[in-house]
Write an enzyme that holds these catalytic residues in place. Structure first.
Site, PDB file in Angstrom:
ATOM      1  N   GLY A 157       0.832  -1.209   0.000  1.00 42.59           N
ATOM      2  CA  GLY A 157       0.000   0.000   0.000  1.00 42.59           C
ATOM      3  C   GLY A 157       0.862   1.254   0.000  1.00 42.59           C
ATOM      4  N   THR A 199       4.706   1.724   6.324  1.00 43.18           N
ATOM      5  CA  THR A 199       3.337   1.208   6.439  1.00 43.18           C
ATOM      6  C   THR A 199       2.556   2.134   7.363  1.00 43.18           C
ATOM      7  OG1 THR A 199       1.893  -0.458   7.437  1.00 43.18           O
ATOM      8  CG2 THR A 199       4.164  -0.505   8.167  1.00 43.18           C
ATOM      9  N   ILE A 200       1.392   2.549   6.918  1.00 45.24           N
ATOM     10  CA  ILE A 200       0.599   3.409   7.807  1.00 45.24           C
ATOM     11  C   ILE A 200       0.180   2.627   9.055  1.00 45.24           C
ATOM     12  CG2 ILE A 200      -0.238   4.909   5.934  1.00 45.24           C
ATOM     13  CD1 ILE A 200      -3.060   3.562   6.480  1.00 45.24           C
ATOM     14  N   ASP A 201       0.146   1.290   8.953  1.00 42.87           N
ATOM     15  CA  ASP A 201      -0.283   0.475  10.102  1.00 42.87           C
ATOM     16  C   ASP A 201       0.733   0.500  11.254  1.00 42.87           C
ATOM     17  OD1 ASP A 201      -2.379  -0.152   8.481  1.00 42.87           O
ATOM     18  OD2 ASP A 201      -2.078  -2.319   8.494  1.00 42.87           O
ATOM     19  N   HIS A 223      -9.165   4.605   2.540  1.00 45.94           N
ATOM     20  CA  HIS A 223      -7.941   5.064   1.865  1.00 45.94           C
ATOM     21  C   HIS A 223      -7.669   6.558   2.012  1.00 45.94           C
ATOM     22  CE1 HIS A 223      -8.764   1.134   0.165  1.00 45.94           C
ATOM     23  NE2 HIS A 223      -7.451   1.044   0.024  1.00 45.94           N
ATOM     24  N   GLN A 242      -6.928   7.818   4.587  1.00 43.63           N
ATOM     25  CA  GLN A 242      -5.781   7.849   5.517  1.00 43.63           C
ATOM     26  C   GLN A 242      -4.441   7.686   4.815  1.00 43.63           C
ATOM     27  OE1 GLN A 242      -7.174   5.277   9.194  1.00 43.63           O
ATOM     28  NE2 GLN A 242      -8.340   4.783   7.364  1.00 43.63           N
ATOM     29  N   ARG A 243      -4.479   7.245   3.569  1.00 37.72           N
ATOM     30  CA  ARG A 243      -3.207   7.053   2.852  1.00 37.72           C
ATOM     31  C   ARG A 243      -2.954   8.160   1.828  1.00 37.72           C
ATOM     32  NH1 ARG A 243      -3.527   0.893   1.659  1.00 37.72           N
ATOM     33  NH2 ARG A 243      -3.409   1.577  -0.495  1.00 37.72           N
TER      34      ARG A 243
HETATM   35  O1  F6P Z   1      -0.923  -1.174   3.750  1.00 39.93           O
HETATM   36  C1  F6P Z   1      -1.689  -1.334   4.880  1.00 39.93           C
HETATM   37  C2  F6P Z   1      -3.128  -1.093   4.570  1.00 39.93           C
HETATM   38  O2  F6P Z   1      -3.344   0.293   4.451  1.00 39.93           O
HETATM   39  C3  F6P Z   1      -4.019  -1.724   5.618  1.00 39.93           C
HETATM   40  O3  F6P Z   1      -4.235  -0.896   6.710  1.00 39.93           O
HETATM   41  C4  F6P Z   1      -5.269  -2.005   4.820  1.00 39.93           C
HETATM   42  O4  F6P Z   1      -5.992  -3.098   5.358  1.00 39.93           O
HETATM   43  C5  F6P Z   1      -4.747  -2.341   3.470  1.00 39.93           C
HETATM   44  O5  F6P Z   1      -3.509  -1.691   3.347  1.00 39.93           O
HETATM   45  C6  F6P Z   1      -5.659  -1.927   2.342  1.00 39.93           C
HETATM   46  O6  F6P Z   1      -5.112  -2.372   1.168  1.00 39.93           O
HETATM   47  P1  F6P Z   1      -5.603  -1.948  -0.296  1.00 39.93           P
HETATM   48  O7  F6P Z   1      -5.068  -0.591  -0.563  1.00 39.93           O
HETATM   49  O8  F6P Z   1      -4.995  -2.986  -1.161  1.00 39.93           O
HETATM   50  O9  F6P Z   1      -7.103  -1.955  -0.264  1.00 39.93           O
END
Ligand code: F6P
Length: 343
Positions: free
Chosen positions: A10, A124-126, A273, A275-276
């Site tokens: 991610g 990783t955001i996690d 997403h 959050q990303r």
């Molecule tokens: O990379 C970690 C993460 O953001 C998790 O928190 C989340 O479950 C997953 O990726 C979501 O993945 P994708 O972007 O493939 O839906």
């Protein structure tokens, strides 16, 4: 020396700042840099381009990742690892800097065991990678989730409602715990601590009885409901190449259960997403710059099989092998401390 830069898994805010730093430091040392596109997929297909210092000058504040990313696992593809090694030779790459979480760095470690010269950067955001206190992207995700909680509080209060905010966190509750604490959530549910629903109902009713007609609950997507067995809520059973189902939806399930069992009005929101996306915080930019600079230094020193890491405000290195021995969970004491604020 020609360094390949690869990002997998991610995306996370701060990755572009890390790429800028790696290219800039490599340039200072007289090394060439080549960007691999779309994670490991780029090395299975030789999809790469050289990156110059001019290419990266403006990117430190940008979200996403200029090299793109994917969840491709070369170990799931026939002759995948061999193809990666052949294509590295074709591209004349002498060392690989891999930016990723447990899946991507797990691949890097396995390749290293076969002699591939790799160095890792934690992203990783996690924030669940072992061996580092923080990973790139976590601080920004927490800032976004905290802002969301602050905003949802005002509308929850105005309507005398319960609002459940679902944040990311597949196996660990770092984002939920940090954003919950920073945003003053009345309760936070995380994967590490399966919580009986009766405790949730009791707290919400107690608040109501005390004249607090609204509440905010923060929940990590990977939190488990305590029923006959611990139950994980998935948005899709379909698994990615690393065996993970797509999570999401626990807040909806909680919304129904809480309404039925307490009679209170509930709404839920999955931040997903969001959050990303977008610009990284200053903290994530600095973290990314320091980690990626260290990664280039590790290449220079030929310390392969290591990950640049942030420990107690210092940048150090840890063996990837050690990073892969287990996830970094939220410590029990930290969750116990947070419980003081479950009111
Ligand atoms: O990379 C970690 C993460 O953001 C998790 O928190 C989340 O479950 C997953 O990726 C979501 O993945 P994708 O972007 O493939 O839906």
């Amino acid at each position: 020396m020609r360094i390949g830069i690869l990002v997998g898994g991610g995306d996370a805010p701060g990755l572009n700042a890390a790429i800028k730093a790696a290219v800039t430091k490599a340039n200072e040392l007289g090394y060439d840099t080549i960007g691999i596109k779309n994670g490991w997929a780029g090395l299975l297909e030789t999809d790469a381009r050289s990156i110059s210092i001019d290419d990266v000058e403006e990117i430190h504040s940008r979200g996403g990742v200029i090299l793109y990313t994917s969840r491709t696992n070369p170990f799931k593809i026939p002759n995948g690892p061999q193809k990666v090694i052949q294509n590295m030779k074709k591209l004349k790459i002498n060392a690989l800097i891999v930016m990723g979480g447990e899946d991507t760095l797990g691949v890097a470690q396995k390749l290293h065991e076969t002699g591939v010269p790799v160095v890792g950067v934690p992203k990783t955001i996690d924030n669940d990678l072992s061996g580092t206190d923080y990973s790139i992207g976590f601080d920004t995700a927490v800032a976004i989730a905290t802002d969301a909680i602050d905003r949802l509080r005002t509308t929850a209060e105005a309507h005398h409602r319960i609002i459940i905010v679902e944040v990311m966190g597949r196996n660990t509750g770092w984002i939920a715990l940090y954003a919950g604490l920073a945003g003053g959530a009345n309760m936070t549910l995380i994967p590490e601590v399966p919580l009986g629903l009766n405790q949730v109902y009791r707290l919400l009713k107690q608040r109501q009885a005390n004249g607090k007609a609204y509440s905010i609950i923060a929940v990590a997507e990977g939190a488990k409901l305590l029923k006959e067995k611990e139950q994980l809520i998935v948005a899709s059973e379909e698994k990615d190449e690393f065996g993970h189902p797509r999570l999401g939806g626990i807040s909806r399930v909680l919304e129904d259960l809480i309404e039925k069992n307490t009679g209170l009005e509930v709404r839920s929101m999955i931040l997903g997403h969001l959050q990303r996306g977008g610009s990284p915080t200053a903290f994530d930019r600095i973290l990314a710059i320091r980690l990626a600079t260290k990664a280039v230094e590790l290449v220079k020193e030929k310390k392969f099989g290591q990950m640049a890491s942030f420990q107690a405000c210092d940048i150090v290195s840890v063996p990837l092998k050690k990073v892969m021995t287990g996830r970094k969970s939220v410590p029990t004491e930290l969750y116990e401390m947070a419980k003081t604020f479950f009111k």
